[in-house]
Design an enzyme around this catalytic site. Structure first.
Site, short mmCIF file in Angstrom:
data_model
loop_
_atom_site.label_atom_id
_atom_site.label_comp_id
_atom_site.label_asym_id
_atom_site.label_seq_id
_atom_site.Cartn_x
_atom_site.Cartn_y
_atom_site.Cartn_z
N THR A 117 -21.74 -31.25 -43.99
CA THR A 117 -21.56 -32.22 -45.08
C THR A 117 -20.12 -32.69 -45.15
O THR A 117 -19.18 -31.90 -44.98
CB THR A 117 -21.95 -31.57 -46.43
N GLU A 145 -17.24 -28.62 -35.44
CA GLU A 145 -17.61 -27.24 -35.14
C GLU A 145 -17.58 -26.95 -33.64
O GLU A 145 -18.31 -27.56 -32.87
CB GLU A 145 -19.00 -26.94 -35.72
N ASN A 166 -24.08 -22.95 -35.57
CA ASN A 166 -25.20 -23.55 -36.29
C ASN A 166 -26.54 -22.85 -36.09
O ASN A 166 -27.51 -23.18 -36.76
CB ASN A 166 -25.30 -25.03 -35.94
N SER A 216 -28.59 -17.91 -42.89
CA SER A 216 -28.71 -16.46 -43.01
C SER A 216 -27.33 -15.81 -43.14
O SER A 216 -27.24 -14.62 -43.34
CB SER A 216 -29.48 -15.89 -41.84
#
Lengths: 208, 229
Positions: free
Chosen positions: B1, B89, B224, B229
């Protein structure tokens, strides 16, 4: 091929900055993030001499998260005038959470409005983190009250600004803070822009 | 985001601020890609509080001042947007995709975005493989508004070094013809840089668009594959 890891934090995070007049910022670890990191931030306009203006652009994703819908509503209602705070949480996106999510996003704004003694909508809200989970409003509310009650948390120095940038991070490897002074060529008036952003993945925005 | 806010102590009217932010976003935050995914929460907010005293607020009618502030806000927003891409990332490279001389802005943007979102282009960048064929492939499947924006015989594609080394530009495709004398050694040098540029000259008009993207690494999958979790 083996790659040497880049220390992005040392490359891109400033060590000082100039900040616009009339803003105070604060952040806290409310406990929404499991690792105990900062996860709740707030920006407050303290200038009362002139009415503030606000604007925003939002995702064009058909499934807009509750804080997006709430902020859109506030901007429509106020026509962008007298918006005096932004509240942001990380760790939970409050997205795909239905009526409860909308209520929680509004509650976040209401709590801040109450702290600022504003009887009109004057707060925008943003959230980021895991989709499909409810906000832990007990933690958020407690955190927001503490930000306003503890005078050390809300401030305007470099550390306060950097901590707000940290409080909105999720998988980011560094907080994103940019500050700069500008001078209007016509009047010579000096003004400041400060920007904070977060994002590292799920990034290809098309905002409107 | 993507979340962000820009704050200023200048006094700006709501309508001027709206126009300014919209314009800046079109040329900054809406021109970045890490992985091609759009969040349900993307938001950029701007507040102008007027704490700096001025005779009158910045408004659209005073075009000179409005344009000056708008220009500053746009370049400022670009700096902020670029930091997001640099943090992409698992990324190891920051890549500027520049599309020049397009028939219209929208098609320049579509091509820049398509290259920026191509997983095969991005993995080639990570592997430092001068696979210009993948760039061509992405240009070819771009969903253009006007087919006249792309004429193969006018198309030029290059890698551009950003570290000041020479030759700065390495031509991969010249007027639609692959450069058979491609200096592979120089291509490897440019692709080894942490910052580089892909230059696409469409030769069909005068509009241009820049996109900022990054490479796609093993680390992206690691991060990712384990988020919720």
């Amino acid at each position: 091929k083996e790659k040497i890891p880049i220390n992005k934090y040392s490359l891109y995070v400033p060590k000082c900055g100039v900040f616009p007049k009339g803003f105070k910022v604060g952040s806290i670890a409310s406990g929404v993030k499991k690792n105990g990191n900062l996860d709740l931030g707030i920006i407050v306009n303290t200038n009362t001499k002139t009415p503030s203006s606000a604007s925003a652009v939002f995702t064009t994703n058909r499934f807009k998260a509750a804080p997006v819908l709430q902020s859109q509503r506030v901007l429509q209602e106020t026509k962008g005038s007298n918006i005096n705070s932004i509240v942001v949480n990380s760790g939970c996106a409050n997205s795909i959470t239905g009526e409860i999510g909308l209520k929680d996003a509004k509650s976040m704004c209401d709590i801040v409005n109450k702290q600022l003694k504003s009887d009109k909508p004057s707060t925008l809200v943003m959230s980021t983190g895991v989709i499909g989970q409810k906000l832990q409003m007990d933690k958020i509310e407690k955190g927001l009250v503490e930000i306003f009650e503890n005078k050390k948390i809300l401030g305007d120095d470099f550390e306060h600004w950097l901590n707000v940038a940290k409080s909105i991070c999720t998988t980011d490897t560094f907080p994103k803070l940019v500050t700069n002074k500008f001078r209007l060529s016509s009047t010579g008036q000096e003004y400041t822009l400060t920007g904070i952003a977060k994002g590292a993945g799920m990034i290809c925005p098309n905002m409107a | 985001t993507l979340l962000g806010f820009i704050l200023t102590d200048l006094q700006i009217t709501p309508r001027a601020l709206k126009k300014m932010l919209s314009n800046a976003t079109m040329r900054s935050f809406n021109c970045i890609s890490v992985d091609g995914d759009m969040s349900t929460n993307d938001t950029i907010t701007m507040i102008a509080n007027g704490a700096v005293e001025t005779n009158k607020p910045v408004d659209i009618e005073n075009a000179q001042v409005f344009n000056e502030v708008q220009e500053n806000v746009t370049s400022f927003a670009q700096q902020l947007a670029q930091l997001v891409v640099r943090d992409g990332e698992g990324s190891t490279k920051f890549v500027t995709v520049k599309v020049l001389n397009s028939l219209n802005f929208n098609d320049a943007k579509t091509i820049a975005e398509t290259i920026s979102n191509s997983n095969l282009v991005k993995t080639a960048l990570y592997g430092e493989d001068a696979n210009w064929g993948r760039i061509l492939c992405a240009i070819g499947y771009s969903k253009l508004n006007d087919i006249k924006s792309l004429k193969p015989e006018k198309l030029n594609v290059s890698f551009v070094a950003t570290d000041g080394s020479e030759p700065k530009e390495l031509k991969l495709l010249i007027n639609g013809v692959p450069n058979l004398d491609l200096d592979e050694k120089r291509a490897s040098q440019i692709l080894a840089l942490p910052d580089l540029e892909i230059l696409v000259d469409l030769g069909t008009g005068s509009e241009k668009c820049q996109f900022w993207t990054c490479d796609l690494s093993h680390e992206y999958v690691t991060i990712n594959g384990d988020y919720r979790s």
